[in-house]
Design an enzyme around this catalytic site. Structure first.
Site, PDB file in Angstrom:
ATOM      1  N   LYS A 165       0.843  -1.206   0.000  1.00 20.65           N
ATOM      2  CA  LYS A 165       0.000   0.000   0.000  1.00 20.65           C
ATOM      3  C   LYS A 165       0.875   1.250   0.000  1.00 20.65           C
ATOM      4  O   LYS A 165       1.541   1.555   0.982  1.00 20.65           O
ATOM      5  CB  LYS A 165      -0.927   0.052   1.218  1.00 20.65           C
ATOM      6  CG  LYS A 165      -2.000   1.130   1.013  1.00 20.65           C
ATOM      7  CD  LYS A 165      -2.596   1.684   2.265  1.00 20.65           C
ATOM      8  CE  LYS A 165      -1.838   2.844   2.839  1.00 20.65           C
ATOM      9  NZ  LYS A 165      -1.864   4.080   2.026  1.00 20.65           N
ATOM     10  N   GLU A 193      10.539  15.653  14.884  1.00 22.70           N
ATOM     11  CA  GLU A 193      10.833  15.640  13.449  1.00 22.70           C
ATOM     12  C   GLU A 193       9.938  16.681  12.761  1.00 22.70           C
ATOM     13  O   GLU A 193       8.726  16.669  12.961  1.00 22.70           O
ATOM     14  CB  GLU A 193      10.506  14.237  12.928  1.00 22.70           C
ATOM     15  CG  GLU A 193      10.887  13.995  11.501  1.00 22.70           C
ATOM     16  CD  GLU A 193      10.754  12.520  11.132  1.00 22.70           C
ATOM     17  OE1 GLU A 193       9.739  11.902  11.501  1.00 22.70           O
ATOM     18  OE2 GLU A 193      11.657  12.003  10.472  1.00 22.70           O
ATOM     19  N   GLU A 204      10.416   1.477  10.263  1.00 21.99           N
ATOM     20  CA  GLU A 204      11.402   2.546  10.072  1.00 21.99           C
ATOM     21  C   GLU A 204      10.641   3.846  10.263  1.00 21.99           C
ATOM     22  O   GLU A 204       9.762   4.170   9.483  1.00 21.99           O
ATOM     23  CB  GLU A 204      12.000   2.419   8.664  1.00 21.99           C
ATOM     24  CG  GLU A 204      13.370   3.034   8.566  1.00 21.99           C
ATOM     25  CD  GLU A 204      13.312   4.481   8.225  1.00 21.99           C
ATOM     26  OE1 GLU A 204      12.946   5.275   9.118  1.00 21.99           O
ATOM     27  OE2 GLU A 204      13.635   4.815   7.075  1.00 21.99           O
ATOM     28  N   CYS A 254      13.717  10.770   6.308  1.00 22.33           N
ATOM     29  CA  CYS A 254      13.703  10.276   7.689  1.00 22.33           C
ATOM     30  C   CYS A 254      15.058  10.446   8.367  1.00 22.33           C
ATOM     31  O   CYS A 254      15.138  10.682   9.560  1.00 22.33           O
ATOM     32  CB  CYS A 254      13.273   8.821   7.710  1.00 22.33           C
ATOM     33  SG  CYS A 254      14.160   7.809   6.539  1.00 22.33           S
TER      34      CYS A 254
END
Ligand code: TAP
Length: 481
Positions: A177, A385, A252, A286
């Protein structure tokens, strides 16, 4: 541009006929519509993957046979590299040369795992030395089963490849997906796999939202393994869903990676790598080194240089030549990054440059690359983040202080250090609590090397031989002699 789900080797609309919009982030225009998979569609895809695994013989093929399909997929991607890169740029916003690199890397990833699939034939089992000589024992590796792969929007084709290639090499079948905002190239991957003659059900692509299609994958009892890249909160949901059936999980989840620059560094090189470490892919990376720690002796000079160079970055539509910074991926992401900058200002941070929409860009999700200083250590801008072209820069005094500041994070994906003193760079590299460490650079990523995080940045490693292990079980076979 494809618009249908790829399930069991056929293209089909969603079971309720619904679609979602594809928006070009450079123009904010709707350029396409794609089928939005329902839980029923996901169930069909999982059943097809189950049958391909349990009955149609994909795991029983030799590694060399599976490698032939993987190499055909790699060749198919390369044959359409320019076309796929263009799709990635109009879907994600990234500059075309970056998209082109991603597509080349994706093809390389399929070739790499083709080689590892072949090695599985050469090295099928490991003999175990037992203390009791009445028995012999060996360990064999076998595919886990049906893998559900859920990926983000920052590297759409590459993230798909990092999961699909090792899964297929190991002998797993896959339901993939992609993120709703960037689904175009995952569908192209399905088309390439179809052209490569991949048997029906081995790879299925279900486009749609996380809350419907994604949730249906993680809840499905016939999925054996979940592989996810994305945000921490969704990662937690995936672990919780996996707990019910003890599904295998690899995650992750991003980070807030530090880059420590010592005063003996070459300032030009440091500025170059700092910029690469945070502005590449509009900072939507990331492993982006978003916290830069600069030793006091060169802090002022380096900061001035960084601000000058950052203000020179050419912003524009990723399709235009010479553009280095495209729009952010979506309206939502743009709003979130702007809100993070405003919150940093409210917390006392100084905007050394950027922080606003660039002049002359009334449409498109554009943002000037941003350098923040005086960012309080307990503020969200330093701790969370931001996932945009925003870097926090801060001075430090001693090596010990730099290490303490670098490791003071709940994340541990990546970290970088720059110094002319090799021994010091090695010391700091070892002291970082992070899964990926760069010395004298930031961000270079290799298919052969392990990728993944410490702490809340995830579980497991992708890429390299570690990436293959993500999709393998270990079976002990012991004989009484
Ligand atoms: P997420 O919500 O984590 O999205 C990642 C993937 O998970 C997408 O395919 C998403 O689908 C899917 N998903 C969402 N909810 C789900 C659920 N309940 N069950 C199963 N799948 C689900 O990330 P985002 O909203 O795009 O970005 C938010 C923040 O996450 C970013 O600002 C950034 O900080 C971080 N992020 C990190 C990474 C990496 S590489 N670590 C990548 C992207 C974002 P849909 O998007 O289609 O709904």
């Amino acid at each position: 541009m494809r618009s249908e789900l790829y399930i069991d080797g056929t293209w089909r609309p969603s079971s309720d006929g619904r679609t979602f919009e594809v928006v070009d982030p450079a123009s904010e225009e709707v350029i396409h519509r794609i089928a939005a998979a329902t839980a029923e569609d996901v169930d069909l895809a999982v059943r097809a993957a189950r049958r391909a695994f349990d009955r149609d013989g994909w795991p029983q093929k030799t590694g060399a046979e599976r490698a032939r399909y993987l190499r055909a997929i790699a060749a198919g991607i390369r044959a359409r590299q320019a076309e796929i890169a263009r799709l990635e740029t109009i879907d994600n916003g990234k500059p075309l040369p970056e998209a082109d690199w991603d597509v080349a890397d994706a093809a390389g990833c399929f070739d790499f795992y083709a080689s590892l699939a072949e090695q599985l034939d050469d090295d099928p089992e490991e003999t175990i030395a037992l203390a009791d000589d009445r028995f012999t024992s060996r360990a064999v590796k076998e595919p886990i089963g049906v893998a559900g792969a859920i990926i983000p929007w920052n590297y759409p084709l590459l993230m798909a490849s990092w999961k699909v290639a090792p899964a297929l090499a190991a002998g797993c079948t896959v339901v993939l997906k992609p993120a709703e905002v960037t689904s175009l190239t995952a569908l192209e991957l399905a088309a390439v796999a179809e052209e490569a003659g991949l048997p029906p059900g081995v790879l299925n692509v279900v486009t749609g939202s996380g809350t419907v299609a994604g949730q249906a994958i993680i809840d499905h009892r016939d999925v054996d393994k979940l592989a996810f890249t994305g945000s921490g909160p969704v990662g937690s949901k995936i672990m919780a869903a996996a707990a019910r059936d003890i599904k295998r999980v690899s995650l992750e989840l991003g980070g807030k990676s530090p880059f420590v620059v010592f005063a003996d560094s070459d300032i030009d090189k440091a500025v170059e790598w700092i910029m690469f470490g945070i502005f590449w892919n509009q900072g939507q990376v990331c492993s982006a080194t978003s916290r830069v720690l600069v030793q006091e002796g060169i802090y002022a000079k380096l900061l001035a240089r960084l601000v000058t160079e950052t203000d020179r970055i050419r912003i524009g539509n990723g399709l235009d030549e010479g553009v280095l910074l495209g729009p952010l991926v979506s309206k939502k992401q743009h709003e979130q990054v702007v809100a993070a900058i405003e919150a940093a200002k409210a917390a006392g941070a100084t905007v050394a440059c950027g922080g606003t929409r660039p002049e002359g860009f009334d449409r498109g999700y554009y943002l000037r690359p941003t350098v923040l200083t005086d960012v309080p250590l307990d503020s969200a801008a330093w701790v969370e983040e931001i996932f945009g072209p925003v870097v926090c820069v801060r001075p430090f005094g001693t090596e010990e202080e730099a290490i303490a500041l670098a490791n003071d994070s709940r994340f541990g994906l990546a970290a970088a250090v720059m110094s002319a003193d090799d021994a010091r760079a090695e010391r700091v590299a070892k002291a970082f609590r992070a899964g990926i460490v760069w010395i004298n650079c930031s961000q270079p990523t290799f298919t052969e090397a392990p990728w993944g995080g410490y702490k809340q940045s995830g579980i497991g490693r992708e890429l390299g031989r570690w990436g293959l292990d993500n999709y393998l079980e270990v079976k002990q076979i012991t004989r009484y002699v």
